[in-house]
Scaffold this motif. Structure first.
Motif, PDB file in Angstrom:
ATOM      1  N   ARG A  13       2.647  -8.161   0.805  1.00 29.98           N
ATOM      2  CA  ARG A  13       1.373  -8.435   1.434  1.00 29.98           C
ATOM      3  C   ARG A  13       1.498  -8.518   2.944  1.00 29.98           C
ATOM      4  O   ARG A  13       2.495  -8.968   3.460  1.00 29.98           O
ATOM      5  CB  ARG A  13       0.903  -9.814   0.967  1.00 29.98           C
ATOM      6  CG  ARG A  13      -0.207  -9.784   0.005  1.00 29.98           C
ATOM      7  CD  ARG A  13      -0.325 -11.146  -0.634  1.00 29.98           C
ATOM      8  NE  ARG A  13      -0.608 -11.000  -2.021  1.00 29.98           N
ATOM      9  CZ  ARG A  13      -1.815 -11.261  -2.535  1.00 29.98           C
ATOM     10  NH1 ARG A  13      -2.776 -11.709  -1.790  1.00 29.98           N
ATOM     11  NH2 ARG A  13      -2.032 -11.086  -3.812  1.00 29.98           N
ATOM     12  N   CYS A  40      -3.204   4.057  -1.749  1.00 32.97           N
ATOM     13  CA  CYS A  40      -4.412   3.303  -1.406  1.00 32.97           C
ATOM     14  C   CYS A  40      -5.482   4.285  -0.963  1.00 32.97           C
ATOM     15  O   CYS A  40      -5.173   5.404  -0.553  1.00 32.97           O
ATOM     16  CB  CYS A  40      -4.116   2.281  -0.308  1.00 32.97           C
ATOM     17  SG  CYS A  40      -3.759   3.038   1.269  1.00 32.97           S
ATOM     18  N   CYS A  80      -8.627   4.743   1.590  1.00 39.86           N
ATOM     19  CA  CYS A  80      -9.300   4.150   2.755  1.00 39.86           C
ATOM     20  C   CYS A  80     -10.429   5.063   3.194  1.00 39.86           C
ATOM     21  O   CYS A  80     -10.379   6.277   2.997  1.00 39.86           O
ATOM     22  CB  CYS A  80      -8.321   3.986   3.916  1.00 39.86           C
ATOM     23  SG  CYS A  80      -6.976   2.897   3.510  1.00 39.86           S
ATOM     24  N   LEU A 140      -0.825   1.548   8.370  1.00 39.17           N
ATOM     25  CA  LEU A 140      -1.677   0.730   7.517  1.00 39.17           C
ATOM     26  C   LEU A 140      -1.187  -0.693   7.495  1.00 39.17           C
ATOM     27  O   LEU A 140      -0.013  -0.943   7.673  1.00 39.17           O
ATOM     28  CB  LEU A 140      -1.610   1.199   6.055  1.00 39.17           C
ATOM     29  CG  LEU A 140      -1.748   2.638   5.712  1.00 39.17           C
ATOM     30  CD1 LEU A 140      -1.144   2.843   4.349  1.00 39.17           C
ATOM     31  CD2 LEU A 140      -3.193   3.006   5.677  1.00 39.17           C
ATOM     32  N   LYS A 141      -2.114  -1.587   7.199  1.00 38.29           N
ATOM     33  CA  LYS A 141      -1.713  -2.954   6.906  1.00 38.29           C
ATOM     34  C   LYS A 141      -1.992  -3.155   5.420  1.00 38.29           C
ATOM     35  O   LYS A 141      -3.149  -3.116   4.990  1.00 38.29           O
ATOM     36  CB  LYS A 141      -2.551  -3.916   7.746  1.00 38.29           C
ATOM     37  CG  LYS A 141      -2.121  -5.325   7.548  1.00 38.29           C
ATOM     38  CD  LYS A 141      -2.692  -6.245   8.588  1.00 38.29           C
ATOM     39  CE  LYS A 141      -2.328  -7.652   8.186  1.00 38.29           C
ATOM     40  NZ  LYS A 141      -3.199  -8.645   8.682  1.00 38.29           N
ATOM     41  N   VAL A 142      -0.905  -3.363   4.625  1.00 35.82           N
ATOM     42  CA  VAL A 142      -1.054  -3.471   3.178  1.00 35.82           C
ATOM     43  C   VAL A 142      -1.541  -4.861   2.827  1.00 35.82           C
ATOM     44  O   VAL A 142      -0.858  -5.850   3.082  1.00 35.82           O
ATOM     45  CB  VAL A 142       0.299  -3.203   2.481  1.00 35.82           C
ATOM     46  CG1 VAL A 142       0.157  -3.373   0.986  1.00 35.82           C
ATOM     47  CG2 VAL A 142       0.789  -1.815   2.808  1.00 35.82           C
ATOM     48  N   SER A 172      -0.381  -4.780  -2.934  1.00 36.03           N
ATOM     49  CA  SER A 172       0.296  -3.578  -3.393  1.00 36.03           C
ATOM     50  C   SER A 172      -0.245  -3.068  -4.720  1.00 36.03           C
ATOM     51  O   SER A 172      -0.006  -1.928  -5.088  1.00 36.03           O
ATOM     52  CB  SER A 172       1.796  -3.863  -3.535  1.00 36.03           C
ATOM     53  OG  SER A 172       2.515  -2.679  -3.580  1.00 36.03           O
ATOM     54  N   ALA A 219      -5.365  -1.433   1.347  1.00 34.42           N
ATOM     55  CA  ALA A 219      -4.802  -1.462   2.698  1.00 34.42           C
ATOM     56  C   ALA A 219      -5.900  -1.187   3.702  1.00 34.42           C
ATOM     57  O   ALA A 219      -6.939  -0.608   3.378  1.00 34.42           O
ATOM     58  CB  ALA A 219      -3.692  -0.427   2.838  1.00 34.42           C
TER      59      ALA A 219
END
Lengths: 269, 167
Positions: free
Chosen positions: B83, B109, B111, B129-131, B134, B154
């Motif tokens: 995370r 992911c 987006c 990206l910022k997850v 998961s 993400a």
């Protein structure tokens, strides 16, 4: 009484020795049948020798060279689902769970995958029918092309209820069922186990299945614990199965050519 | 007995332990019988020597498998995107405004294309990206196991190409 004992003895001899005992009264009939039988038995013995060859060595097709633990790690085969999705029966195959994510033990995967690939190779060597099954829409094209490339069969669409169990009515009375079913994903789209696993167990068909941490491995003959959601992992499995089947078929053709050269000389002598 | 204690057993040599215990019982039974004590002891000593040699060769083999096992565990915490972790992913599928991005985890992911500089993002472009999660899972009421969406969540940060342009 002596005559009866003699006939009994002769009958006993006939059952034991088979084609080699000759009777004077039946004469030429027996001679011709014995010559046919001897040539058949010779071809049978050659095919038996070809078929028994992989049983003599533990890894005739060298499937252990096809992949390594590092390859499995790079293809993200060790990644499992979250702890909450875990199936109780998958716990022996799991290594650890890092922050709620299950990690599959790759040592066990290597062993199971070798067993599975060996079985596929042996089935393909003997000319068995292999069926690839997967209900993941994301990979259905990949599975179908894999099956086409190795000359085997695939079923990645909706599975009708009686495909295996009711085959003699749905198709035709003498239809030949697959000798091995490979599941590249054991769940269908509703996260229930694929019907074919239960049906194959009912019809005595051995199965190989890639089981993820949320799957039930109990009915599958050769479970392979591993990731079935990532495209890289699926491509790895498809490539491995395709390579083993092609190897096994090439080996069979090679063996037949090798012994085929000696076959006509044996029957003529 | 001393020979038994001196041998070191690994986790996988539990089978050897049981075989050694059986040897010990056979040795004691031979002593009690007293008919041929020499053959009993000699046989046990020979077997112990063979086992010791095997154990030494096995530890030599096991170092290979241990090194295979170590990357699995050691690289573990680096490879699993946790995370709130910033990672670099690449887009492998585009459906109009939705970008399917694979960042090295189990799932991909999805987006939405950002308004500014979105046209530059096509198949194969790398993004930061910022997850957030998961794997999107949740346990609903009355369910035995979690329901999973087979996707990660993400947030798109500035893409690498835009940050390079600024520099």
């Amino acid at each position: 009484m002596a005559a009866r004992a003699l006939t009994k003895g002769l009958l006993g001899l006939r059952h034991v020795r088979g084609a080699t005992v000759k009777f004077s009264n039946t004469g030429h009939h027996f001679a011709t049948s014995s010559s046919i039988k001897s040539s058949e038995s010779q071809t049978n013995s050659v095919t038996e020798k070809i078929l028994n060859l992989p049983l003599e060595k533990p890894d005739l097709f060298r499937v252990s060279e096809l992949f390594s633990l590092k390859d499995l790690f790079d293809a993200r085969v060790h990644l499992g689902h979250k702890k909450g999705c875990r199936h109780r029966l998958m716990e022996p195959y799991l290594y650890d769970s890092s922050l709620d994510y299950d990690i599959i033990d790759l040592d066990k995967t290597v062993e199971h995958l070798q067993l599975a690939l060996n079985t596929t190779a042996e089935t393909a060597y003997r000319g068995g029918i292999i069926l690839f099954v997967s209900r993941r829409r994301q990979f259905c094209h990949l599975v179908e092309t894999t099956a086409k490339d190795c000359g085997e069969y695939a079923h990645t669409r909706y599975w009708q209820g009686g495909l295996l169990t009711n085959a003699h009515i749905q198709y035709s009375p003498g239809v030949r069922l697959p000798d091995l079913i490979i599941f590249l994903s054991t769940l269908n789209n509703v996260f229930q186990q694929h019907v074919a696993i239960r049906d194959a167990a009912k019809m005595n068909i051995p199965t190989i299945g890639v089981v993820d941490s949320n799957c039930n491995p109990s009915l599958i003959t050769y479970p392979v614990p591993g990731n079935d959601d990532t495209p890289v992992a699926m491509e790895l499995y498809c490539r491995l199965f395709k390579m083993t089947i092609n190897r096994a078929k090439d080996k069979r053709r090679q063996m037949e050519l090798l012994h085929g050269l000696s076959e006509p000389s044996a029957s003529s002598s | 007995m001393a020979v038994l204690c001196r041998l070191r057993f690994g986790v996988r040599a539990a089978v050897r332990l049981s075989s050694c215990i059986s040897i010990r019982t056979s040795f004691s039974s031979d002593c009690e019988a007293g008919t041929r004590p020499e053959s009993g002891f000699a046989a046990a000593f020979q077997r112990q020597a063979v086992l010791q040699r095997e154990a030494e060769s096995y530890t030599g083999d096991q170092s290979g498998s241990i090194s295979g096992q170590e990357p699995n565990f050691a690289l573990l915490f680096q490879m699993v995107p946790v995370r709130d972790r910033v990672v670099v992913g690449n887009i492998f599928h585009v459906v109009r405004d939705d970008l399917y991005i694979d960042f090295g985890g189990k799932f991909h992911c999805v987006c939405r294309r950002p308004a500014a500089g979105g046209e530059r993002l096509q198949r194969g472009s790398r993004v930061r990206l910022k997850v957030l999660d998961s794997e999107l899972t949740a346990r609903f009421l009355g369910a035995k196991t979690d329901t999973t969406l087979l996707e990660a969540q993400a947030v798109l940060l500035d893409s690498e190409s835009t940050s390079q342009d600024i520099k």
